[in-house]
Enzyme design. Structure first.
Site, PDB file in Angstrom:
ATOM      1  N   ALA A  83     -23.191 -21.433  26.068  1.00  0.00           N
ATOM      2  CA  ALA A  83     -23.277 -22.547  25.118  1.00  0.00           C
ATOM      3  C   ALA A  83     -21.939 -22.846  24.441  1.00  0.00           C
ATOM      4  O   ALA A  83     -21.687 -23.987  24.068  1.00  0.00           O
ATOM      5  CB  ALA A  83     -24.349 -22.257  24.074  1.00  0.00           C
ATOM      6  N   CYS A 337     -21.812 -13.793  16.030  1.00  0.00           N
ATOM      7  CA  CYS A 337     -20.651 -14.503  16.583  1.00  0.00           C
ATOM      8  C   CYS A 337     -19.481 -14.494  15.618  1.00  0.00           C
ATOM      9  O   CYS A 337     -18.345 -14.564  16.034  1.00  0.00           O
ATOM     10  CB  CYS A 337     -21.007 -15.952  16.894  1.00  0.00           C
ATOM     11  SG  CYS A 337     -22.328 -16.073  18.070  1.00  0.00           S
TER      12      CYS A 337
HETATM   13  N1  PMP Z   1     -24.758 -22.056  19.562  1.00  0.00           N
HETATM   14  C1  PMP Z   1     -25.561 -21.255  18.855  1.00  0.00           C
HETATM   15  C2  PMP Z   1     -26.511 -21.868  17.855  1.00  0.00           C
HETATM   16  C3  PMP Z   1     -25.541 -19.878  19.055  1.00  0.00           C
HETATM   17  O1  PMP Z   1     -26.349 -19.095  18.340  1.00  0.00           O
HETATM   18  C4  PMP Z   1     -24.642 -19.339  20.014  1.00  0.00           C
HETATM   19  C5  PMP Z   1     -24.572 -17.838  20.257  1.00  0.00           C
HETATM   20  N2  PMP Z   1     -24.471 -17.074  19.113  1.00  0.00           N
HETATM   21  C6  PMP Z   1     -23.824 -20.209  20.729  1.00  0.00           C
HETATM   22  C7  PMP Z   1     -23.904 -21.567  20.477  1.00  0.00           C
HETATM   23  C8  PMP Z   1     -22.862 -19.711  21.763  1.00  0.00           C
HETATM   24  O2  PMP Z   1     -23.539 -19.250  22.895  1.00  0.00           O
HETATM   25  P1  PMP Z   1     -22.843 -18.410  24.042  1.00  0.00           P
HETATM   26  O3  PMP Z   1     -22.901 -16.991  23.615  1.00  0.00           O
HETATM   27  O4  PMP Z   1     -23.658 -18.684  25.257  1.00  0.00           O
HETATM   28  O5  PMP Z   1     -21.452 -18.914  24.210  1.00  0.00           O
END
Ligand code: PMP
Length: 395
Positions: A83, A337
């Site tokens: 994402a 994150c």
């Molecule tokens: N958008 C949201 C709302 C998320 O919670 C996350 C992951 N924490 C991401 C984007 C990013 O996803 P990815 O780990 O697949 O890069």
């Protein structure tokens, strides 16, 4: 000879994983579906020979499983590495074309993979405007109505918040945006697999999602691009291959995509049963923790929320100390994150929490394999940790 740590030492209590908004384990069915494509079926899906064609066929089955689960058509789903890439790719794809409209609107509680590219775009001269949220973490519709104007290129609104679990009124915002000729991008990463997702109901033009939040593998995700949008609406930022309609060139991650497809098939099969079970575990947890620690606050609980997410503020108890004192629990201080960043959670600050309360907030997110005994252990562990921290702080 170095002294090696004893391999026989066992933790006193089993480790309880309560961080499913950060990532989920691969479902056994997912691993099973992926295995052949990691070994004997290793062909490049772009190769014209039999093994390549089998890989390409498996990718198309996954595309079908995913598009079916989100109410999209097959041609509207493209694979990426996750994402973060999807969100960046959409914002870049829309702005690289140097569009006439220069306003970009995003909610104040977006994930950094929206917020950071928006900051970059603002440095490049785009007019980036944030929509504030209510104290419950839900986007303020009146404010949105004021800032989305005829110069707005795109409105970014997440489906569900990663830290609070609050569900956002995507359809309502999409309606406002579309009336003013703006496009709508929905980061559906957290809602996918947890609540029913229908791109038709959300009325978004673009969406981003990720496999590892839905019991699929890490390093694979997707983009939804509504069919009927002029192809020229979005530029392809990368070059070097014709894969994924040139939107995201590069050798296709066949095993990952197959795993993602199987994960979404399971989501469709298990559906609301999982949600009801998770909601019951989460509600039971919140009830027990409030009985044990009376001044605990549950953030966003008055809003519509993802069933398994709980955001707790324990005033006066720093989240970092709580984590250090609960070695048997995998829980998160804010969003995983942004863990490691010294700044308190932007999401909690945007809701109006004080810096102290933001730093005293933890996220507990339940998943498919959790049980009532995990709830009991989590409550007991947190209660014990709070007592220990109060003693440490008063010493
Ligand atoms: N958008 C949201 C709302 C998320 O919670 C996350 C992951 N924490 C991401 C984007 C990013 O996803 P990815 O780990 O697949 O890069």
């Amino acid at each position: 000879m170095h002294d090696l740590p004893s391999m026989t030492t066992k933790p006193l209590k089993p480790l309880v994983y309560l961080d499913h908004n950060a990532t989920t384990p691969c479902a056994p069915e997912v691993v099973h579906a992926m295995l052949p494509f990691l070994s004997e079926e290793f062909g490049n899906a772009s190769s014209g020979h039999a093994m390549g064609r089998r890989g390409a066929k498996a990718v198309e089955l996954a595309r079908k499983q995913i598009s079916h689960a989100i109410g999209a058509s097959i041609g509207e789903v493209f694979f990426t590495s996750g994402a973060t890439e999807s969100n960046n790719l959409i914002l870049r794809g829309l702005t690289d074309l140097r569009p006439r409209r220069t306003r970009i609107v995003a909610t104040a509680v977006e994930h950094p993979s929206i917020r950071e590219p928006c900051r970059l775009l603002s440095e490049q001269g785009f007019d980036v405007v944030e929509i504030p949220v209510t104290p419950q973490g839900v986007v303020d519709i009146d404010a949105a109505d004021r800032v989305i104007n005829d110069n707005t290129l795109v409105v970014c609104i997440q489906g569900a918040n990663n830290e609070l679990g609050t569900l956002q009124p995507v359809g309502v915002l999409a309606d406002i945006a579309h009336k003013r000729g703006a496009l709508v991008h929905c980061d559906a990463t957290q809602m996918l697999g947890k609540v029913p997702v229908s791109l038709v109901n959300l009325d978004a033009d673009f969406a981003a999602f990720s496999a590892h939040k839905v019991y699929g593998p890490k390093g694979v995700g997707g983009i939804f691009v509504r069919s009927g949008l002029p192809r020229s609406a979005i530029a392809a930022p990368y070059r070097g291959g014709s894969q994924e309609g040139r939107l995201r060139p590069g050798t296709i991650n066949v095993p990952g995509i197959v795993g993602f497809g199987e994960a979404m098939r399971l989501v469709e099969e298990r559906g609301v049963d999982d949600s009801n079970r998770l909601r019951a575990l989460r509600d039971d947890f919140e009830q027990r923790i409030k009985q044990t620690i009376p001044d605990v606050k549950t953030n966003g609980s008055l809003a519509e929320r993802l069933p398994g997410t709980s955001s707790l503020t324990i005033p006066g108890i720093p989240a970092s100390m709580l984590l250090a004192n609960t070695p048997d629990l995998c829980i998160s201080d804010g969003s995983a994150c942004s863990s490691g960043a010294i700044e308190p959670s932007q999401v909690l600050l945007a809701m109006g929490l004080t810096r102290d309360d933001s730093e005293a907030t933890v996220r507990i997110s339940f998943g498919r394999n959790n049980t009532i005994s995990d709830v009991r252990q989590a409550v007991a562990s947190i209660a014990l940790a709070v007592k220990a921290i109060l003693i440490q702080m008063s010493a």
